[in-house]
Design an enzyme around this catalytic site. Sequence first.
Site, PDB file in Angstrom:
ATOM      1  N   ASN A  37       2.550   1.546  -3.335  1.00  0.00           N
ATOM      2  CA  ASN A  37       3.310   0.358  -3.746  1.00  0.00           C
ATOM      3  C   ASN A  37       2.515  -0.390  -4.813  1.00  0.00           C
ATOM      4  O   ASN A  37       1.427   0.022  -5.180  1.00  0.00           O
ATOM      5  CB  ASN A  37       3.620  -0.527  -2.527  1.00  0.00           C
ATOM      6  CG  ASN A  37       2.362  -1.014  -1.848  1.00  0.00           C
ATOM      7  OD1 ASN A  37       1.577  -1.749  -2.435  1.00  0.00           O
ATOM      8  ND2 ASN A  37       2.140  -0.569  -0.613  1.00  0.00           N
ATOM      9  N   LYS A  96       0.035  22.145  -2.503  1.00  0.00           N
ATOM     10  CA  LYS A  96       0.949  21.464  -3.424  1.00  0.00           C
ATOM     11  C   LYS A  96       2.349  22.052  -3.290  1.00  0.00           C
ATOM     12  O   LYS A  96       2.509  23.284  -3.277  1.00  0.00           O
ATOM     13  CB  LYS A  96       0.434  21.639  -4.859  1.00  0.00           C
ATOM     14  CG  LYS A  96       1.244  20.851  -5.850  1.00  0.00           C
ATOM     15  CD  LYS A  96       0.748  21.052  -7.257  1.00  0.00           C
ATOM     16  CE  LYS A  96       1.761  20.459  -8.217  1.00  0.00           C
ATOM     17  NZ  LYS A  96       1.610  20.939  -9.570  1.00  0.00           N
ATOM     18  N   LYS A 124       5.600 -10.632  14.959  1.00  0.00           N
ATOM     19  CA  LYS A 124       4.241 -10.090  14.952  1.00  0.00           C
ATOM     20  C   LYS A 124       3.260 -10.973  15.721  1.00  0.00           C
ATOM     21  O   LYS A 124       2.065 -10.685  15.758  1.00  0.00           O
ATOM     22  CB  LYS A 124       3.761  -9.880  13.520  1.00  0.00           C
ATOM     23  CG  LYS A 124       4.701  -8.960  12.721  1.00  0.00           C
ATOM     24  CD  LYS A 124       4.030  -8.345  11.529  1.00  0.00           C
ATOM     25  CE  LYS A 124       5.024  -7.510  10.721  1.00  0.00           C
ATOM     26  NZ  LYS A 124       4.384  -6.575   9.819  1.00  0.00           N
ATOM     27  N   PRO A 173       1.381   2.629  12.114  1.00  0.00           N
ATOM     28  CA  PRO A 173       1.064   1.528  13.048  1.00  0.00           C
ATOM     29  C   PRO A 173       1.148   0.195  12.320  1.00  0.00           C
ATOM     30  O   PRO A 173       0.807   0.114  11.139  1.00  0.00           O
ATOM     31  CB  PRO A 173      -0.387   1.820  13.461  1.00  0.00           C
ATOM     32  CG  PRO A 173      -0.923   2.754  12.425  1.00  0.00           C
ATOM     33  CD  PRO A 173       0.238   3.517  11.876  1.00  0.00           C
ATOM     34  N   ASP A 174       1.639  -0.835  12.999  1.00  0.00           N
ATOM     35  CA  ASP A 174       1.648  -2.177  12.404  1.00  0.00           C
ATOM     36  C   ASP A 174       0.317  -2.835  12.756  1.00  0.00           C
ATOM     37  O   ASP A 174       0.090  -3.253  13.898  1.00  0.00           O
ATOM     38  CB  ASP A 174       2.831  -2.995  12.936  1.00  0.00           C
ATOM     39  CG  ASP A 174       3.000  -4.281  12.146  1.00  0.00           C
ATOM     40  OD1 ASP A 174       1.984  -4.967  11.890  1.00  0.00           O
ATOM     41  OD2 ASP A 174       4.137  -4.593  11.753  1.00  0.00           O
ATOM     42  N   ILE A 175      -0.571  -2.904  11.767  1.00  0.00           N
ATOM     43  CA  ILE A 175      -1.937  -3.369  12.016  1.00  0.00           C
ATOM     44  C   ILE A 175      -1.929  -4.838  12.449  1.00  0.00           C
ATOM     45  O   ILE A 175      -2.539  -5.211  13.451  1.00  0.00           O
ATOM     46  CB  ILE A 175      -2.807  -3.172  10.752  1.00  0.00           C
ATOM     47  CG1 ILE A 175      -2.785  -1.695  10.345  1.00  0.00           C
ATOM     48  CG2 ILE A 175      -4.234  -3.653  10.994  1.00  0.00           C
ATOM     49  CD1 ILE A 175      -3.412  -1.397   8.992  1.00  0.00           C
ATOM     50  N   ASP A 185       4.900   1.062   5.315  1.00  0.00           N
ATOM     51  CA  ASP A 185       5.544   1.073   6.628  1.00  0.00           C
ATOM     52  C   ASP A 185       5.679   2.489   7.179  1.00  0.00           C
ATOM     53  O   ASP A 185       5.678   2.688   8.380  1.00  0.00           O
ATOM     54  CB  ASP A 185       6.934   0.428   6.526  1.00  0.00           C
ATOM     55  CG  ASP A 185       6.817  -1.071   6.284  1.00  0.00           C
ATOM     56  OD1 ASP A 185       5.916  -1.677   6.881  1.00  0.00           O
ATOM     57  OD2 ASP A 185       7.605  -1.618   5.481  1.00  0.00           O
TER      58      ASP A 185
HETATM   59  N1  CTP Z   1       1.395  -5.135   7.990  1.00  0.00           N
HETATM   60  C1  CTP Z   1       0.482  -4.412   8.735  1.00  0.00           C
HETATM   61  N2  CTP Z   1       0.758  -3.114   9.064  1.00  0.00           N
HETATM   62  C2  CTP Z   1       1.922  -2.537   8.688  1.00  0.00           C
HETATM   63  C3  CTP Z   1       2.860  -3.265   7.914  1.00  0.00           C
HETATM   64  C4  CTP Z   1       2.553  -4.574   7.577  1.00  0.00           C
HETATM   65  O1  CTP Z   1      -0.584  -4.932   9.075  1.00  0.00           O
HETATM   66  N3  CTP Z   1       2.165  -1.290   9.031  1.00  0.00           N
HETATM   67  C5  CTP Z   1       1.080  -6.542   7.691  1.00  0.00           C
HETATM   68  C6  CTP Z   1       0.825  -6.856   6.243  1.00  0.00           C
HETATM   69  O2  CTP Z   1      -0.559  -6.759   5.943  1.00  0.00           O
HETATM   70  C7  CTP Z   1       1.321  -8.281   6.135  1.00  0.00           C
HETATM   71  C8  CTP Z   1       2.427  -8.362   7.156  1.00  0.00           C
HETATM   72  O3  CTP Z   1       2.208  -7.270   8.043  1.00  0.00           O
HETATM   73  O4  CTP Z   1       0.341  -9.208   6.549  1.00  0.00           O
HETATM   74  C9  CTP Z   1       3.822  -8.279   6.625  1.00  0.00           C
HETATM   75  O5  CTP Z   1       3.986  -7.219   5.742  1.00  0.00           O
HETATM   76  P1  CTP Z   1       5.405  -6.946   5.093  1.00  0.00           P
HETATM   77  O6  CTP Z   1       5.317  -5.692   4.311  1.00  0.00           O
HETATM   78  O7  CTP Z   1       5.914  -8.181   4.437  1.00  0.00           O
HETATM   79  O8  CTP Z   1       6.287  -6.770   6.400  1.00  0.00           O
HETATM   80  P2  CTP Z   1       6.806  -5.524   7.139  1.00  0.00           P
HETATM   81  O9  CTP Z   1       6.134  -5.417   8.460  1.00  0.00           O
HETATM   82  O10 CTP Z   1       6.736  -4.340   6.259  1.00  0.00           O
HETATM   83  O11 CTP Z   1       8.313  -5.950   7.429  1.00  0.00           O
HETATM   84  P3  CTP Z   1       9.643  -5.699   6.527  1.00  0.00           P
HETATM   85  O12 CTP Z   1       9.570  -4.276   6.119  1.00  0.00           O
HETATM   86  O13 CTP Z   1      10.712  -6.021   7.502  1.00  0.00           O
HETATM   87  O14 CTP Z   1       9.583  -6.683   5.421  1.00  0.00           O
END
Ligand code: CTP
Length: 412
Positions: free
Chosen positions: A220, A298, A353, A315-317, A288
């Site tokens: 990204n 490749k 969160k 994983p959502d950290i 995500d």
């Molecule tokens: N974040 C994280 N781990 C992930 C995704 C997000 O720690 N796998 C954290 C980011 O560092 C940030 C917050 O979550 O502090 C929000 O990130 P954002 O991309 O805005 O949210 P998403 O969880 O991706 O939600 P959405 O896709 O619904 O916007």
Amino acid sequence: MLNGKRVLLVIGGGIAAYKILELIRRLRERSIEVRVVMTQAAQQFITPLSVASLSGNKVHLDLFSLTDETEMGHIELSRSADLIVVAPATADLLAKMAHGLAQDLASTLLLATDKKILVAPAMNIRMWQHPATQRNIAQLQKDGVGFVGPNEGSMACGEFGPGRMSEPHEILSAIQTLLVGDTRLASPAVSSSQLLAGVHILVTSGPTHEPIDPVRYIANRSSGRQGHAIAAAAARAGARVTLISGPVEIPDPIGVQTLHVETAQEMFSQVQASLPADIFIGAAAVADWRVAEAGLQKMKKDGTPPAPLVLTENPDILASISKLPSNRPQLVVGFAAETDHVIAHAQAKLARKACDLILANDVSASEGVMGGPDNTVHLISQNKVESWPKMSKEQVAERLISHLAHLIGRAS
Ligand code: CTP
């Protein structure tokens, strides 16, 4: 601005020493004068002759050398430099520096100097993670020594993890930053306050790269500027800062222990390994999703339609740290990158969160936030929304850090 600046390079004994030849070349290309001291161990890895040829200067090897003491003693050697760089900085050298030992030329001049010191650690992962090394690093950070790296990756000893020396271009950019006196990346030695002394702040920053195959990845537009600025501001306030950074083009903030990772899973495991922390700030744009089964070879065109990419969730950290049953940092701060209904979406994210604060920003292309120098944020807590005017990412970082200091009872 760099023309004629003088760097004193202390080369320690590690396999990464071979990369220093490249660093010397690049410094010389920029008309930076390089004087070199090699430890005895360093001479097992590269020869003083190649170092002398590339630096264009005599290499200093001994503490007691009559000719050197008449020409240039160790005190003079360290005083005449604008910056001292220790690379590779071995566990042994870091321990000597932390304890003020002066047993050979390298350790003596590091003790005798009043100049800024930048170290690029390199060692086996277990040596890096050993409590003794971590204690020494914390001490050196408190003393104002700047750190660049180490990186995470596979090492010459066959293990994988943090401990690889930063690449020459990364060390070079940290050197340039220090030589031109960039205060945004200043070390704690030049910090203006000790507001957060004794506080450990863990920050994530930058994008993550999720491999599709060995040459392609999903990424990204995050530059890491906001997260890195927060880490630098926290260090300036006297905190011990660990920054877990995805792949970025900007230098490691000086005075911050920076660990480099590629993927969300690697970021998560480094964050877990860096706990406990008093404050966690998730500024990274973590992907995500990752590709469920990244190709080991490749992927080739073969005239048939491409196979669809199957994704799986990362994983959502932030949520995981926020919901830790034990060891949860006192404050957990997240970012919300939104393109519409910024505040409402961010409030929902705060609840989902379970974090204490969210900095919400509009990342629509028209705002130029992703990669740009400025940011317009709303600071959202459970019962309050505070909208800050547009300001530089460094100013956002300063304001956030003083807000956090206030919340943990360290009012400025
Ligand atoms: N974040 C994280 N781990 C992930 C995704 C997000 O720690 N796998 C954290 C980011 O560092 C940030 C917050 O979550 O502090 C929000 O990130 P954002 O991309 O805005 O949210 P998403 O969880 O991706 O939600 P959405 O896709 O619904 O916007």
